[in-house]
Design an enzyme around this catalytic site. Structure first.
Site, PDB file in Angstrom:
ATOM      1  N   CYS A   2      64.854  16.351  86.035  1.00 32.56           N
ATOM      2  CA  CYS A   2      64.211  15.767  86.920  1.00 32.56           C
ATOM      3  C   CYS A   2      64.447  14.361  87.301  1.00 32.56           C
ATOM      4  O   CYS A   2      65.277  13.718  86.765  1.00 32.56           O
ATOM      5  CB  CYS A   2      62.663  15.708  86.504  1.00 32.56           C
ATOM      6  SG  CYS A   2      62.262  17.419  85.671  1.00 32.56           S
ATOM      7  N   ARG A  27      70.601  15.600  91.949  1.00 33.48           N
ATOM      8  CA  ARG A  27      70.466  16.006  90.489  1.00 33.48           C
ATOM      9  C   ARG A  27      70.099  17.210  90.303  1.00 33.48           C
ATOM     10  O   ARG A  27      70.140  17.948  89.052  1.00 33.48           O
ATOM     11  CB  ARG A  27      69.342  15.020  89.959  1.00 33.48           C
ATOM     12  CG  ARG A  27      69.761  13.631  89.941  1.00 33.48           C
ATOM     13  CD  ARG A  27      68.593  12.643  89.764  1.00 33.48           C
ATOM     14  NE  ARG A  27      67.751  12.739  88.211  1.00 33.48           N
ATOM     15  CZ  ARG A  27      68.038  12.147  87.041  1.00 33.48           C
ATOM     16  NH1 ARG A  27      69.152  11.334  87.140  1.00 33.48           N
ATOM     17  NH2 ARG A  27      67.452  12.272  86.020  1.00 33.48           N
ATOM     18  N   TRP A  74      63.095  19.705  87.881  1.00 35.84           N
ATOM     19  CA  TRP A  74      64.115  20.719  87.367  1.00 35.84           C
ATOM     20  C   TRP A  74      63.174  21.347  86.446  1.00 35.84           C
ATOM     21  O   TRP A  74      63.133  20.845  85.251  1.00 35.84           O
ATOM     22  CB  TRP A  74      65.232  20.106  86.970  1.00 35.84           C
ATOM     23  CG  TRP A  74      66.236  21.073  86.262  1.00 35.84           C
ATOM     24  CD1 TRP A  74      66.510  21.232  84.841  1.00 35.84           C
ATOM     25  CD2 TRP A  74      67.299  21.568  86.991  1.00 35.84           C
ATOM     26  NE1 TRP A  74      67.378  22.030  84.640  1.00 35.84           N
ATOM     27  CE2 TRP A  74      67.974  22.453  85.901  1.00 35.84           C
ATOM     28  CE3 TRP A  74      67.811  21.838  88.082  1.00 35.84           C
ATOM     29  CZ2 TRP A  74      68.938  23.438  85.878  1.00 35.84           C
ATOM     30  CZ3 TRP A  74      68.745  22.769  88.371  1.00 35.84           C
ATOM     31  CH2 TRP A  74      69.398  23.638  87.316  1.00 35.84           C
ATOM     32  N   ASN A  98      60.248  13.177  83.077  1.00 40.18           N
ATOM     33  CA  ASN A  98      61.532  13.804  82.888  1.00 40.18           C
ATOM     34  C   ASN A  98      61.656  13.945  81.571  1.00 40.18           C
ATOM     35  O   ASN A  98      61.689  13.017  80.630  1.00 40.18           O
ATOM     36  CB  ASN A  98      62.606  12.909  83.624  1.00 40.18           C
ATOM     37  CG  ASN A  98      64.021  13.594  83.362  1.00 40.18           C
ATOM     38  OD1 ASN A  98      64.086  14.669  83.040  1.00 40.18           O
ATOM     39  ND2 ASN A  98      64.899  12.917  83.556  1.00 40.18           N
ATOM     40  N   GLY A  99      61.890  15.492  81.180  1.00 41.01           N
ATOM     41  CA  GLY A  99      62.117  15.586  79.642  1.00 41.01           C
ATOM     42  C   GLY A  99      61.723  16.636  78.786  1.00 41.01           C
ATOM     43  O   GLY A  99      61.002  17.475  79.853  1.00 41.01           O
ATOM     44  N   GLU A 481      89.184  29.545  77.089  1.00 41.53           N
ATOM     45  CA  GLU A 481      88.373  28.639  77.957  1.00 41.53           C
ATOM     46  C   GLU A 481      89.072  27.478  78.180  1.00 41.53           C
ATOM     47  O   GLU A 481      88.897  27.110  79.356  1.00 41.53           O
ATOM     48  CB  GLU A 481      87.102  28.188  77.047  1.00 41.53           C
ATOM     49  CG  GLU A 481      86.151  27.178  77.907  1.00 41.53           C
ATOM     50  CD  GLU A 481      85.685  27.337  79.404  1.00 41.53           C
ATOM     51  OE1 GLU A 481      85.619  28.616  79.640  1.00 41.53           O
ATOM     52  OE2 GLU A 481      85.093  26.711  79.855  1.00 41.53           O
ATOM     53  N   LYS A 485      89.783  26.221  82.224  1.00 43.82           N
ATOM     54  CA  LYS A 485      89.353  25.190  82.891  1.00 43.82           C
ATOM     55  C   LYS A 485      90.557  24.437  83.509  1.00 43.82           C
ATOM     56  O   LYS A 485      90.604  23.934  84.357  1.00 43.82           O
ATOM     57  CB  LYS A 485      89.135  24.309  81.448  1.00 43.82           C
ATOM     58  CG  LYS A 485      87.621  24.249  81.092  1.00 43.82           C
ATOM     59  CD  LYS A 485      86.506  23.724  82.108  1.00 43.82           C
ATOM     60  CE  LYS A 485      85.473  24.472  82.440  1.00 43.82           C
ATOM     61  NZ  LYS A 485      85.436  25.920  82.574  1.00 43.82           N
ATOM     62  N   GLU A 488      91.228  26.456  86.923  1.00 49.03           N
ATOM     63  CA  GLU A 488      90.461  26.374  87.786  1.00 49.03           C
ATOM     64  C   GLU A 488      90.266  24.679  88.481  1.00 49.03           C
ATOM     65  O   GLU A 488      89.999  24.585  89.356  1.00 49.03           O
ATOM     66  CB  GLU A 488      89.094  26.846  87.366  1.00 49.03           C
ATOM     67  CG  GLU A 488      88.353  26.202  86.497  1.00 49.03           C
ATOM     68  CD  GLU A 488      86.979  26.851  86.211  1.00 49.03           C
ATOM     69  OE1 GLU A 488      86.428  27.277  87.307  1.00 49.03           O
ATOM     70  OE2 GLU A 488      86.435  26.528  85.034  1.00 49.03           O
ATOM     71  N   HIS A 504     103.970  39.604  69.782  1.00 51.89           N
ATOM     72  CA  HIS A 504     103.816  40.678  70.595  1.00 51.89           C
ATOM     73  C   HIS A 504     104.272  40.613  71.918  1.00 51.89           C
ATOM     74  O   HIS A 504     103.887  41.182  72.866  1.00 51.89           O
ATOM     75  CB  HIS A 504     102.424  41.451  70.247  1.00 51.89           C
ATOM     76  CG  HIS A 504     102.107  41.744  68.825  1.00 51.89           C
ATOM     77  ND1 HIS A 504     102.659  42.661  68.265  1.00 51.89           N
ATOM     78  CD2 HIS A 504     101.403  41.061  67.960  1.00 51.89           C
ATOM     79  CE1 HIS A 504     102.132  42.649  66.897  1.00 51.89           C
ATOM     80  NE2 HIS A 504     101.497  41.543  66.816  1.00 51.89           N
ATOM     81  N   LYS A 603      80.212  27.408  92.861  1.00 54.88           N
ATOM     82  CA  LYS A 603      79.439  27.239  91.631  1.00 54.88           C
ATOM     83  C   LYS A 603      78.701  28.429  91.055  1.00 54.88           C
ATOM     84  O   LYS A 603      78.694  28.555  90.002  1.00 54.88           O
ATOM     85  CB  LYS A 603      78.228  26.097  91.868  1.00 54.88           C
ATOM     86  CG  LYS A 603      77.763  25.710  90.627  1.00 54.88           C
ATOM     87  CD  LYS A 603      78.686  25.395  89.447  1.00 54.88           C
ATOM     88  CE  LYS A 603      77.707  25.110  88.207  1.00 54.88           C
ATOM     89  NZ  LYS A 603      78.723  24.842  87.000  1.00 54.88           N
TER      90      LYS A 603
HETATM   91  C1  AGP Z   1      83.399  28.391  84.838  1.00 50.03           C
HETATM   92  O1  AGP Z   1      83.998  26.997  84.732  1.00 50.03           O
HETATM   93  C2  AGP Z   1      83.438  28.813  86.227  1.00 50.03           C
HETATM   94  N1  AGP Z   1      82.639  27.969  87.267  1.00 50.03           N
HETATM   95  C3  AGP Z   1      83.107  30.404  86.401  1.00 50.03           C
HETATM   96  O2  AGP Z   1      84.129  30.994  85.552  1.00 50.03           O
HETATM   97  C4  AGP Z   1      81.658  30.616  85.984  1.00 50.03           C
HETATM   98  O3  AGP Z   1      81.634  30.359  84.494  1.00 50.03           O
HETATM   99  C5  AGP Z   1      81.330  32.111  86.306  1.00 50.03           C
HETATM  100  O4  AGP Z   1      81.339  32.212  87.655  1.00 50.03           O
HETATM  101  C6  AGP Z   1      80.040  32.689  85.510  1.00 50.03           C
HETATM  102  O5  AGP Z   1      79.038  31.674  86.222  1.00 50.03           O
HETATM  103  P1  AGP Z   1      77.546  31.908  85.692  1.00 50.03           P
HETATM  104  O6  AGP Z   1      77.443  31.088  84.192  1.00 50.03           O
HETATM  105  O7  AGP Z   1      76.582  30.996  86.563  1.00 50.03           O
HETATM  106  O8  AGP Z   1      76.869  33.408  85.650  1.00 50.03           O
END
Ligand code: AGP
Length: 608
Positions: A2, A27, A74, A98-99, A481, A485, A488, A504, A603
């Site tokens: 928030c 935010r 939020w 906020n909290g 992961e 990272k 992307e 393998h 996103k």
């Molecule tokens: C993660 O860094 C990416 N932006 C992407 O893989 C993301 O995790 C995926 O699209 C799933 O999104 P969600 O967790 O909002 O479902």
């Protein structure tokens, strides 16, 4: 999370606060509101949705007001709605918050018994009625002090009292609050951008500090009322930097927010004194947890990596079979899912199309669905029988960081709850894991303090064209992961592999140009991992190792070293991913990439 903004002074307070709310939009929020003194009363205007909905309310009427508070919400408790939007009032007391209040249910019971009537589903309203209760015989600042002594949790509050025009009281614990100083005018906000255009002379409040703002000036005290002499800071940030609290990018800010995000995700979810889990808010009772025969965990991208970790944790701690699947695969393979099965959908945004489709299909087949989600009121949270909210706050950077570590934290809590409900672990084991979890925020702070070491490694490696990440067991998903990272954020090709898989095939890739990142914390598969490192080293590979402090064995085998504190093996993934997030971030910056908005990415993937 928030956003709070308050103003008292000679200007049009409504304009100053509405402008401040606009500047806090970045935010992330789902509703907004303002309270302002006018003609001796305090009036409130709230709206679900964007700040512009609020602005419309003042197009034809602009009361004269010189003191006002505003809020962008939020949601953490109670869905996004006008009724749950802040400000909240109790007679003449009006607050924004906020909290997260941990003990709001027990406080609410007491207040209801005293005759208070609640009009929202928020935890915030409890604070409002508490302050009202003490305001009958006290000035606002004293009523706030007395009220907050009853409250456990995280809070930043701005409060006004209809009987004390021109006064704003602020208090903070674990949620940010700062004061902008002007010439006979004063600002109070969660973050500098809210008043940045009017004041760059800022006092940052610390936990347990309170501020009283009136026409006479600003007084900062402890919660006990002891005056504190605070130095103001002159802010030189650009407006864009101000939105990132001084960080260069949202991604870096969110990596550094992980200690708070995990602390918030843990808050109130178990009793450290008794070991008892407190997951009632999930909407799935202990009996239900005990009757689950099989669990499916389904997600996409980074959330799928969290799902893989969830499998290891739940199968080891609760001995329930877990099947993990990528959502876009699960929905088209005619899965065998039954009534006593539980499907856990992990999604930061709560709007990923493939994951939502799986939730609908699983419910159609009679399974119960739990959403592990970061957005209150999102589609995923509404398409579920139970919701486990990760409370990492809005994640603005496209690359998921703080939401991911909050997801893993949530899955460990779920594994402990399942293990206890099936008596596969006892309270002693649960309390040990809870203590380990409570220590995680500080351990991540230790890792973040060595950010420059990661940047140094990034400077050595940012021109590489391919990377391999290797991990075993619970750390294999972290290899995936780390590779994602890097891909992307930097557009460098990278692959994550189980350490045992090198022989393998992938070992054919090894040469002096290929950085191989090993996850090598002490744990059940440490020796096997050291063997893998030796295999790569002996073939001239470039070894980057993540290890515990003081590990000379692996250090001698490594070209580059990154360190994480010791931990229970169950918690190693939460720690190991942080240096990998920073490594991808720094390499991305060195390569001139748009680390907050990488090319081709969204996103939230709301289409198939
Ligand atoms: C993660 O860094 C990416 N932006 C992407 O893989 C993301 O995790 C995926 O699209 C799933 O999104 P969600 O967790 O909002 O479902």
């Amino acid at each position: 999370m928030c956003g709070i903004i308050g103003y008292t002074g000679k200007r049009d307070a409504i304009s100053v606060v509405l402008e401040g709310l606009k500047r806090l939009e970045y935010r992330g929020y789902d509703s907004a509101g303002i309270a302002f003194f006018s003609d001796g009363t305090v009036r409130i205007r709230r709206r679900k949705g964007k700040v512009k909905e609020l602005l419309h309310l003042f197009e034809n009427e602009r009361p004269v007001s010189h003191t006002a508070i505003g809020h962008t919400r939020w949601a953490t408790h109670g869905k996004p709605s006008e009724g749950n939007a802040h400000p909240h009032r109790s007679d003449g007391i009006v607050i924004v918050h906020n909290g997260i209040i941990e003990n709001y249910m027990e406080l609410k019971k007491g207040l209801v018994a005293e005759g208070y009537v609640f009009s929202s589903d928020t935890d915030t309203e409890v604070i409002c009625h508490l302050i009202h209760k003490y305001s009958r015989e006290n000035l606002l600042e004293d009523a706030v002090r007395l009220a907050m002594k009853n409250v456990r949790g995280a809070y930043a509050i701005a409060a006004i009292n209809e009987r004390e025009d021109g006064k704003i009281v602020g208090v903070r614990k674990d949620s940010p609050l700062c004061v902008g100083l002007g010439d006979g005018e004063y600002f109070l906000a969660s973050d500098v951008p809210a008043f940045f255009s009017h004041s760059k002379d800022v006092i940052f409040l610390n936990d347990g500090e309170m501020v009283v703002m009136t026409d006479d000036g600003v007084l900062v005290t402890t919660l006990e009322g002891e005056p504190i002499q605070k130095e103001s800071v002159s802010i030189t940030w650009s407006p864009s930097m101000a939105e990132k609290s001084g960080y260069k990018h949202f991604m870096l800010k969110e990596i550094f927010e992980q200690p708070r995000a995990i602390a918030d995700t843990l808050r109130g979810r178990f009793s450290a004194e008794t070991g008892e889990m407190n997951l009632e808010e999930l909407g799935i009772g202990k009996d239900d947890l005990g009757s689950i025969e099989k669990i499916f965990i389904v997600a996409c991208g980074t959330s799928w990596h969290a799902a893989l970790i969830g499998k290891y944790l739940i199968e080891d701690i609760a001995r329930i079979p877990v099947e993990v699947d990528i959502a876009s695969e699960f929905r088209y393979r005619n899965p065998i899912i039954k009534r006593h099965d539980l499907l856990v959908a992990i999604t930061q945004s709560g709007e990923t199309a493939d994951t939502l489709a799986v939730q609908k299909e699983a419910r159609r087949r009679g399974a119960r669905v739990m959403s592990v989600c970061n957005v209150v009121g999102s589609s995923s949270s509404r398409e579920a029988d139970a919701v486990f909210y990760t409370r990492s706050g809005p994640e603005i950077g496209v690359a998921s960081t703080k939401a991911f570590t909050s997801q893993i934290t949530s899955l460990l809590l779920l594994a402990v709850a399942l293990g206890l409900s099936r008596k596969h672990i006892d309270t002693g084991v649960a309390m040990e894991l809870q203590r380990e979890l409570l220590a995680i925020p500080d351990k991540i702070e230790q890792i973040l303090a060595r950010n420059e070491e990661v940047e140094s490694v990034a400077k050595e490696l940012f021109k590489a064209r391919n990377f391999i990440y290797l991990g075993r067991g619970l750390n294999y998903p972290i290899a995936l992961e780390g590779a994602l990272k890097l891909k992307e954020i930097t557009y460098i090709h990278a692959e994550g592999y189980p350490g045992g898989e090198m022989k393998h095939g992938p070992i054919a890739l090894i040469d002096e140009e290929l950085p191989v990142v090993f996850l090598a914390p002490k744990g059940p598969l440490y020796e096997k991992t050291v063997s893998n490192i030796q295999e790569v080293k002996s073939r001239g590979g470039k070894v980057v190792s993540l290890m515990n402090h003081g590990n000379t064995e692996v250090a001698e085998l490594s070209d580059y070293m990154l360190f994480v504190p010791d931990s229970n093996p169950y918690l190693a993934p939460v720690l190991l991913v942080v240096p990998l997030q920073l490594l991808a971030y720094h390499i991305g910056v060195l390569r001139g990439c748009d680390v907050d908005q990488p090319r081709n990415l969204a996103k939230s993937v709301t289409v198939e």
